[in-house]
Design an enzyme around this catalytic site. Sequence first.
Site, PDB file in Angstrom:
ATOM      1  N   THR A  39     -15.182 -15.475  23.089  1.00 15.94           N
ATOM      2  CA  THR A  39     -14.384 -14.901  24.188  1.00 15.94           C
ATOM      3  C   THR A  39     -12.946 -14.692  23.718  1.00 15.94           C
ATOM      4  OG1 THR A  39     -13.878 -17.128  24.986  1.00 15.94           O
ATOM      5  CG2 THR A  39     -15.726 -15.994  26.043  1.00 15.94           C
ATOM      6  N   SER A  40     -12.733 -14.749  22.382  1.00 11.17           N
ATOM      7  CA  SER A  40     -11.356 -14.746  21.885  1.00 11.17           C
ATOM      8  C   SER A  40     -10.903 -13.349  21.444  1.00 11.17           C
ATOM      9  CB  SER A  40     -11.226 -15.776  20.773  1.00 11.17           C
ATOM     10  OG  SER A  40      -9.895 -16.137  20.627  1.00 11.17           O
ATOM     11  N   ARG A  41     -11.305 -12.934  20.282  1.00 11.30           N
ATOM     12  CA  ARG A  41     -11.010 -11.576  19.810  1.00 11.30           C
ATOM     13  C   ARG A  41     -12.168 -11.122  18.936  1.00 11.30           C
ATOM     14  NH1 ARG A  41      -8.136 -11.178  23.325  1.00 11.30           N
ATOM     15  NH2 ARG A  41      -5.938 -10.639  23.454  1.00 11.30           N
ATOM     16  N   ASP A  99     -17.596 -11.712  24.798  1.00 11.41           N
ATOM     17  CA  ASP A  99     -16.740 -11.053  25.785  1.00 11.41           C
ATOM     18  C   ASP A  99     -15.787 -10.082  25.086  1.00 11.41           C
ATOM     19  OD1 ASP A  99     -15.809 -10.676  28.486  1.00 11.41           O
ATOM     20  OD2 ASP A  99     -13.973 -11.734  27.912  1.00 11.41           O
ATOM     21  N   GLU A 137     -14.214  -2.676  20.321  1.00  9.61           N
ATOM     22  CA  GLU A 137     -14.272  -2.494  21.781  1.00  9.61           C
ATOM     23  C   GLU A 137     -13.313  -1.415  22.296  1.00  9.61           C
ATOM     24  OE1 GLU A 137     -13.061  -6.592  22.856  1.00  9.61           O
ATOM     25  OE2 GLU A 137     -11.406  -5.690  23.956  1.00  9.61           O
ATOM     26  N   HIS A 164     -14.889  -7.821  28.008  1.00  8.00           N
ATOM     27  CA  HIS A 164     -13.532  -8.387  28.025  1.00  8.00           C
ATOM     28  C   HIS A 164     -13.082  -8.708  29.462  1.00  8.00           C
ATOM     29  CE1 HIS A 164      -9.895  -8.604  25.153  1.00  8.00           C
ATOM     30  NE2 HIS A 164      -9.706  -9.451  26.156  1.00  8.00           N
ATOM     31  N   CYS A 206      -9.717 -19.431  18.860  1.00 13.06           N
ATOM     32  CA  CYS A 206      -8.498 -19.330  18.041  1.00 13.06           C
ATOM     33  C   CYS A 206      -8.002 -17.888  18.091  1.00 13.06           C
ATOM     34  CB  CYS A 206      -8.791 -19.769  16.608  1.00 13.06           C
ATOM     35  SG  CYS A 206     -10.079 -18.821  15.820  1.00 13.06           S
ATOM     36  N   ILE A 236      -6.961 -22.608  26.007  1.00 15.66           N
ATOM     37  CA  ILE A 236      -8.315 -22.225  26.443  1.00 15.66           C
ATOM     38  C   ILE A 236      -9.369 -23.131  25.812  1.00 15.66           C
ATOM     39  CG2 ILE A 236     -10.027 -20.361  26.399  1.00 15.66           C
ATOM     40  CD1 ILE A 236      -7.615 -18.376  26.512  1.00 15.66           C
ATOM     41  N   ASP A 289      -9.222 -27.240  14.260  1.00 17.40           N
ATOM     42  CA  ASP A 289      -7.927 -26.611  14.548  1.00 17.40           C
ATOM     43  C   ASP A 289      -6.940 -27.167  13.537  1.00 17.40           C
ATOM     44  OD1 ASP A 289      -5.299 -25.951  15.717  1.00 17.40           O
ATOM     45  OD2 ASP A 289      -6.392 -25.514  17.554  1.00 17.40           O
TER      46      ASP A 289
HETATM   47  P1  NAI Z   1      -3.305 -20.941  22.119  1.00 16.93           P
HETATM   48  O1  NAI Z   1      -2.224 -20.346  21.306  1.00 16.93           O
HETATM   49  O2  NAI Z   1      -2.973 -21.874  23.234  1.00 16.93           O
HETATM   50  O3  NAI Z   1      -4.335 -21.684  21.152  1.00 16.93           O
HETATM   51  C1  NAI Z   1      -4.800 -21.164  19.950  1.00 16.93           C
HETATM   52  C2  NAI Z   1      -5.212 -22.345  19.085  1.00 16.93           C
HETATM   53  O4  NAI Z   1      -5.860 -21.838  17.926  1.00 16.93           O
HETATM   54  C3  NAI Z   1      -4.018 -23.210  18.627  1.00 16.93           C
HETATM   55  O5  NAI Z   1      -4.269 -24.579  18.900  1.00 16.93           O
HETATM   56  C4  NAI Z   1      -3.968 -22.952  17.117  1.00 16.93           C
HETATM   57  O6  NAI Z   1      -3.518 -24.073  16.367  1.00 16.93           O
HETATM   58  C5  NAI Z   1      -5.431 -22.641  16.843  1.00 16.93           C
HETATM   59  N1  NAI Z   1      -5.660 -21.973  15.578  1.00 16.93           N
HETATM   60  C6  NAI Z   1      -4.806 -21.178  14.873  1.00 16.93           C
HETATM   61  N2  NAI Z   1      -5.387 -20.798  13.723  1.00 16.93           N
HETATM   62  C7  NAI Z   1      -6.608 -21.373  13.695  1.00 16.93           C
HETATM   63  C8  NAI Z   1      -7.667 -21.368  12.760  1.00 16.93           C
HETATM   64  N3  NAI Z   1      -7.563 -20.691  11.596  1.00 16.93           N
HETATM   65  N4  NAI Z   1      -8.788 -22.068  13.050  1.00 16.93           N
HETATM   66  C9  NAI Z   1      -8.883 -22.759  14.202  1.00 16.93           C
HETATM   67  N5  NAI Z   1      -7.913 -22.803  15.124  1.00 16.93           N
HETATM   68  C10 NAI Z   1      -6.795 -22.110  14.874  1.00 16.93           C
HETATM   69  O7  NAI Z   1      -4.156 -19.701  22.672  1.00 16.93           O
HETATM   70  P2  NAI Z   1      -5.105 -19.656  23.951  1.00 16.93           P
HETATM   71  O8  NAI Z   1      -4.307 -19.310  25.162  1.00 16.93           O
HETATM   72  O9  NAI Z   1      -5.963 -20.860  23.987  1.00 16.93           O
HETATM   73  O10 NAI Z   1      -5.993 -18.365  23.618  1.00 16.93           O
HETATM   74  C11 NAI Z   1      -6.952 -18.379  22.589  1.00 16.93           C
HETATM   75  C12 NAI Z   1      -7.419 -16.966  22.370  1.00 16.93           C
HETATM   76  O11 NAI Z   1      -8.161 -16.510  23.514  1.00 16.93           O
HETATM   77  C13 NAI Z   1      -6.272 -15.940  22.265  1.00 16.93           C
HETATM   78  O12 NAI Z   1      -5.783 -15.880  20.961  1.00 16.93           O
HETATM   79  C14 NAI Z   1      -6.926 -14.652  22.696  1.00 16.93           C
HETATM   80  O13 NAI Z   1      -7.375 -14.002  21.519  1.00 16.93           O
HETATM   81  C15 NAI Z   1      -8.121 -15.087  23.533  1.00 16.93           C
HETATM   82  N6  NAI Z   1      -8.044 -14.613  24.911  1.00 16.93           N
HETATM   83  C16 NAI Z   1      -9.110 -13.932  25.428  1.00 16.93           C
HETATM   84  C17 NAI Z   1      -9.083 -13.455  26.725  1.00 16.93           C
HETATM   85  C18 NAI Z   1     -10.251 -12.748  27.337  1.00 16.93           C
HETATM   86  O14 NAI Z   1     -10.099 -12.118  28.405  1.00 16.93           O
HETATM   87  N7  NAI Z   1     -11.445 -12.823  26.774  1.00 16.93           N
HETATM   88  C19 NAI Z   1      -7.897 -13.636  27.548  1.00 16.93           C
HETATM   89  C20 NAI Z   1      -6.852 -14.464  26.932  1.00 16.93           C
HETATM   90  C21 NAI Z   1      -6.928 -14.886  25.656  1.00 16.93           C
END
Ligand code: NAI
Length: 331
Positions: free
Chosen positions: A232-234, A258, A263, A295, A205, A155, A174
């Site tokens: 938009t993450s958590r 988001d 929530e 969300h 992240c 993302i 990252d």
């Molecule tokens: P991903 O696993 O592809 O990427 C996560 C990245 O964060 C990785 O490159 C990892 O190395 C990095 N990371 C780990 N620890 C870190 C830190 N301390 N500081 C900086 N970077 C760090 O995950 P993806 O698919 O990109 O999703 C990211 C987040 O988006 C998910 O964890 C989820 O919480 C959130 N999400 C939100 C949604 C929504 O509807 N708003 C839907 C789907 C995901």
Amino acid sequence: MRVAVFSAKRHDVDFLGAANARHGHELAFLEPRLTLETASLADGFPVVCPFVNDEVGEPVVERLADRGTRMLALRSAGFTHVDVKAAARRGIAVTHVPAYSPYAVAEHAVALLLALDRKIHRAYVRVREGNFALDGLLGSGLHGRTVGVVGTGAIGRAFARIVLGFGCRVLAFDPMPNDALRGEGVRYVDIDELLQTSDVVSLHCPLTPATHHLIDARAVATMKPGAFLINTSRGGLVDTAAVVEGLKSERIGALGLDVYEEEAGLFFEDLSARIILDDVLMRLLTFPNVLITAHQGFFTEEALREIAETTLANITAFERGDPLPDPVPAG
Ligand code: NAI
């Protein structure tokens, strides 16, 4: 297999139902959120399908295991709401949807950013009331601004590429930098430099013990005055109380959320005729420069099709005794 789908909404019935034509499972769509109180609804179901705000901590896992559940097929990427170790102890398989349209969430983050910068949320309401004045709607523009991306997984990379296309300078933090992104002009820096120099900070992240309250009072104080924060993450990545203080002191120029730490029990529900007891959320909603969505980053047709197919494919593999395509890591 018999599958208890918790927190089921209309779109779950539509998309899981359509994908199930190829899988033939017996899906029971249950409106309640999964909690210890509602877990009995899954009695006798070998598969339980929870969503992000369902409670799947140890007590619920134990309860489900006692009544015959053998698989948790999460229909989300995130799994921090699940006690994976407790599930492993009780022999419950846990799968998730590790990847689906990263563009859905990345585009939503950009939508929040553009809306906040050009005050679209305010303009929309004004124009409908016949107020065509521009006072208070001044944007700063994104071309040439510095955007800091925290987490450059699927993302974060999609988000970084969109803002590169806007002509932004993109910084990233990252622990596992991405070489392709580097080649496209993204510069990896440490988190403090990112916070100090970015006009926009966007969080992509995962939520882990290391990233819990990544944006706390110290981080807010480190941010460039007037910077925008997009999450938009958590929700747990942000200490909401610290961010409220940052908005009051104007250190934070705008906030797009988001996700929100508290929530669960609020987002995904229509509470418009109810009294909302969360004072922090209600305080956030009083700021003109805060835009909150509940969300919905994942909520596109493409993403829902992919989520439904992956979830059911995991269940089908489990039923056949095949290796599970998307197990949640136990560590
Ligand atoms: P991903 O696993 O592809 O990427 C996560 C990245 O964060 C990785 O490159 C990892 O190395 C990095 N990371 C780990 N620890 C870190 C830190 N301390 N500081 C900086 N970077 C760090 O995950 P993806 O698919 O990109 O999703 C990211 C987040 O988006 C998910 O964890 C989820 O919480 C959130 N999400 C939100 C949604 C929504 O509807 N708003 C839907 C789907 C995901």
